[in-house]
Design an enzyme around this catalytic site. Sequence first.
Site, mmCIF file in Angstrom:
data_model
loop_
_atom_site.group_PDB
_atom_site.id
_atom_site.type_symbol
_atom_site.label_atom_id
_atom_site.label_comp_id
_atom_site.label_asym_id
_atom_site.label_seq_id
_atom_site.Cartn_x
_atom_site.Cartn_y
_atom_site.Cartn_z
ATOM 1 N N CYS A 203 1.283 -0.827 -0.694
ATOM 2 C CA CYS A 203 -0.100 -0.679 -1.166
ATOM 3 C C CYS A 203 -0.501 -1.847 -2.092
ATOM 4 O O CYS A 203 -0.696 -2.944 -1.598
ATOM 5 C CB CYS A 203 -0.272 0.675 -1.824
ATOM 6 N N ARG B 92 -6.484 4.686 -1.360
ATOM 7 C CA ARG B 92 -7.287 3.466 -1.604
ATOM 8 C C ARG B 92 -6.537 2.242 -1.078
ATOM 9 O O ARG B 92 -6.306 1.261 -1.778
ATOM 10 C CB ARG B 92 -7.608 3.311 -3.102
ATOM 11 N N HIS C 79 2.246 4.694 1.456
ATOM 12 C CA HIS C 79 3.241 5.028 0.422
ATOM 13 C C HIS C 79 4.429 5.812 0.996
ATOM 14 O O HIS C 79 4.414 7.046 0.956
ATOM 15 C CB HIS C 79 2.562 5.882 -0.656
ATOM 16 N N GLU D 90 7.194 6.290 -0.334
ATOM 17 C CA GLU D 90 7.923 6.951 -1.437
ATOM 18 C C GLU D 90 7.342 8.327 -1.756
ATOM 19 O O GLU D 90 7.936 9.083 -2.512
ATOM 20 C CB GLU D 90 7.911 6.046 -2.686
#
Length: 196
Positions: free
Chosen positions: A84, A144, A179, A181
């Site tokens: 990101c 985002r 993401h 994670e």
Amino acid sequence: MKIGVIAIQGDVEEHVIALEKTLAEREEKGAVVKIKHWGIVGSCDAIVIPGGESTTIGRLMEREGILPELKEAAEARKPILGTCAGMVLLAKEGDEEVAKTGQPLLGLMDVKVKRNAFGRQKESFEVPLKMSVFDELFHAVFIRAPAITQAAENVDVLATLEGHVVAAKQKNIISLSFHPELTEDRRIHHYFLDLL
Ligand code: GLN
């Protein structure tokens, strides 16, 4: 083995936990360390730049003297994973939004990125994503998210969404719009450590 996570701002803890679980699954001895300042990157075998606010992370990495260290690590072919905001920071070129903020970029990937590429209305979403390196779809969480709008020929595209590149690899460097994670699927962290 020592894996460093840039720990200036953003989802640092989630990456640390994901990497610790990945190491345990691989039955590899290793430590995951947080990088807040100059002097740690050089001792790491692989480095993660997490999601967060790329302007903040970039400026503080510059102030803390981490940017040149990361460039050296990339030259030494150490694996680097940017997620990101990390995708933005790894890029050679940004869109007008990036130019406007004057945020420093590492320029380690021959790509152009667009911040908030999926629009403001669609701030966060999750999709089952087809990735070229896995048989099963990857549940991808976008927040985002930026995306790669242009990539040089030496960049391997690992996944696309709505006409944008959302996962890419250039030699030892992996860049993701989403993401990994934030879910329990550790395949991307394994793929990253496989580069070692
Ligand atoms: N849009 C943010 C940025 O460019 C990235 C968002 C995120 O990392 N979740 O800094």
